[in-house]
Design an enzyme around this catalytic site. Sequence first.
Site, PDB file in Angstrom:
ATOM      1  N   ARG A 237       0.968  -1.237   0.084  1.00  0.00           N
ATOM      2  CA  ARG A 237      -0.167  -0.046  -0.096  1.00  0.00           C
ATOM      3  C   ARG A 237       0.831   1.298  -0.160  1.00  0.00           C
ATOM      4  O   ARG A 237       1.992   1.296   0.650  1.00  0.00           O
ATOM      5  CB  ARG A 237      -0.852   0.072   1.236  1.00  0.00           C
ATOM      6  CG  ARG A 237      -2.050  -1.023   1.184  1.00  0.00           C
ATOM      7  CD  ARG A 237      -3.107  -0.708   0.046  1.00  0.00           C
ATOM      8  NE  ARG A 237      -4.411  -1.300   0.031  1.00  0.00           N
ATOM      9  CZ  ARG A 237      -4.383  -2.576  -0.532  1.00  0.00           C
ATOM     10  NH1 ARG A 237      -3.587  -2.962  -1.362  1.00  0.00           N
ATOM     11  NH2 ARG A 237      -5.520  -3.287  -0.407  1.00  0.00           N
ATOM     12  N   GLU A 266      -4.234   7.550  -4.342  1.00  0.00           N
ATOM     13  CA  GLU A 266      -4.636   7.176  -5.851  1.00  0.00           C
ATOM     14  C   GLU A 266      -5.989   7.420  -6.235  1.00  0.00           C
ATOM     15  O   GLU A 266      -6.866   7.698  -5.308  1.00  0.00           O
ATOM     16  CB  GLU A 266      -4.531   5.561  -5.630  1.00  0.00           C
ATOM     17  CG  GLU A 266      -3.031   5.146  -5.355  1.00  0.00           C
ATOM     18  CD  GLU A 266      -3.112   3.366  -4.963  1.00  0.00           C
ATOM     19  OE1 GLU A 266      -4.194   2.798  -5.386  1.00  0.00           O
ATOM     20  OE2 GLU A 266      -2.176   2.959  -4.573  1.00  0.00           O
ATOM     21  N   HIS A 284      -1.511   0.352  -9.712  1.00  0.00           N
ATOM     22  CA  HIS A 284      -2.100  -0.510  -8.872  1.00  0.00           C
ATOM     23  C   HIS A 284      -2.846  -1.892  -9.616  1.00  0.00           C
ATOM     24  O   HIS A 284      -4.032  -1.854  -9.583  1.00  0.00           O
ATOM     25  CB  HIS A 284      -3.247   0.247  -8.014  1.00  0.00           C
ATOM     26  CG  HIS A 284      -3.354  -0.558  -6.743  1.00  0.00           C
ATOM     27  ND1 HIS A 284      -3.864  -0.001  -5.642  1.00  0.00           N
ATOM     28  CD2 HIS A 284      -3.497  -1.826  -6.463  1.00  0.00           C
ATOM     29  CE1 HIS A 284      -4.129  -0.986  -4.576  1.00  0.00           C
ATOM     30  NE2 HIS A 284      -3.715  -2.164  -5.006  1.00  0.00           N
TER      31      HIS A 284
HETATM   32  C1  8YV Z   1      -6.996  -4.547  -5.732  1.00  0.00           C
HETATM   33  C2  8YV Z   1      -5.271  -4.969  -3.911  1.00  0.00           C
HETATM   34  O1  8YV Z   1      -6.637  -3.612  -6.243  1.00  0.00           O
HETATM   35  O2  8YV Z   1      -6.744  -7.134  -3.293  1.00  0.00           O
HETATM   36  C3  8YV Z   1      -6.036  -6.026  -2.815  1.00  0.00           C
HETATM   37  O3  8YV Z   1      -5.603  -5.758  -1.661  1.00  0.00           O
HETATM   38  O4  8YV Z   1      -4.836  -4.226  -3.540  1.00  0.00           O
HETATM   39  C4  8YV Z   1      -5.842  -5.229  -5.208  1.00  0.00           C
HETATM   40  O5  8YV Z   1      -5.959  -6.627  -5.469  1.00  0.00           O
HETATM   41  C5  8YV Z   1      -8.216  -4.287  -4.676  1.00  0.00           C
HETATM   42  O6  8YV Z   1      -9.329  -4.831  -5.387  1.00  0.00           O
HETATM   43  C6  8YV Z   1      -8.131  -2.871  -4.167  1.00  0.00           C
HETATM   44  O7  8YV Z   1      -8.786  -2.120  -4.955  1.00  0.00           O
END
Ligand code: 8YV
Length: 323
Positions: A237, A266, A284
């Site tokens: 993150r 983001e 991302h």
């Molecule tokens: C996706 C992610 O972008 O699963 C997660 O924690 O960071 C990624 O797989 C997610 O759906 C967050 O938008």
Amino acid sequence: MKKTVLAFSRITPPMVERLQQTFNVIVPNPKLGDISAQFNEALPEAHGLIGAGRKLGQAQLATAAKLEVVSSVSVGYDNYDLAYFNERGIALTNTPDVLTESTADLGFALIMSAARRVAELDAWTKAGQWQATVGPAHFGSDVFGKTLGIVGMGNIGAAIARRGRLGFNMPVLYSGNSRKPALEQELGAQYCSLEHLLAEADFVCLVVPLTAQTQHLIGQRELQLMKPGAFLINVSRGPVVDEAALVQALQNGTIRGAGLDVYEKEPLSESPLFQLKNAVTLPHVGSATAETREAMANRAIDNLCSALNGERPRDLVNPQVWK
Ligand code: 8YV
């Protein structure tokens, strides 16, 4: 009477049909106006929410009086105020496992791209700059045999470590809250302090969840502990890294480069990172393959259906609310 599900993102039309067999399903539609307004309007009737990418806590959920479960189409759950969910007795589920290998692939793609300057040299070639055989100005760094540092040896960290150890003969160091004897056995991985890892690793991969403890885990001090030839890779993150400090470290050569999939804010539409050739910036996409996103959505649907049908969902994040 059928329960109501608000599917606010990531759910395809065939998946909506699957849900409609059991539930009333509301899907906010951008063609019908503001998505957030439609989301808010549907909340008081919703027993279940499914989707990803929305911060949800007291401010957003105060009117959701019937809410039993939020099924997140993500493995990370830092978007949700867990203390509030627990106080309200709202179950939270996530989608572990199904995205492990795709996210590890992307982590490794960032290692390779940052070290061998793949994105930078692709842009350079397409810009017609390849006029003669390349020289040292365009040389990259080796990956094979270099030391891989995994900060946070969970499932994704272990999958990146396996790629490094078995595919690229990389010695593996790892830091985090707990030792993983099985992985030490399997990969010869060595447990160490974050400081030691930063000082020794050629590639420092961040794979920790975002919590109060990991916010700005990597700042100016930590970047200065890294080797000048090392790379920072972040598929966790954005707020795990102090981005301003990272920009400085990349500008002044404190570290060689970075491979980033996540940012403090983001979507990232403008940033000093965009001026830096030694930063690979992806939007991302750790889990963003067709197969994995489909598997994540299906896993989230399974969790949602279980919870609304009174069965304990497989990926319950807050078991204390389950009666
Ligand atoms: C996706 C992610 O972008 O699963 C997660 O924690 O960071 C990624 O797989 C997610 O759906 C967050 O938008």
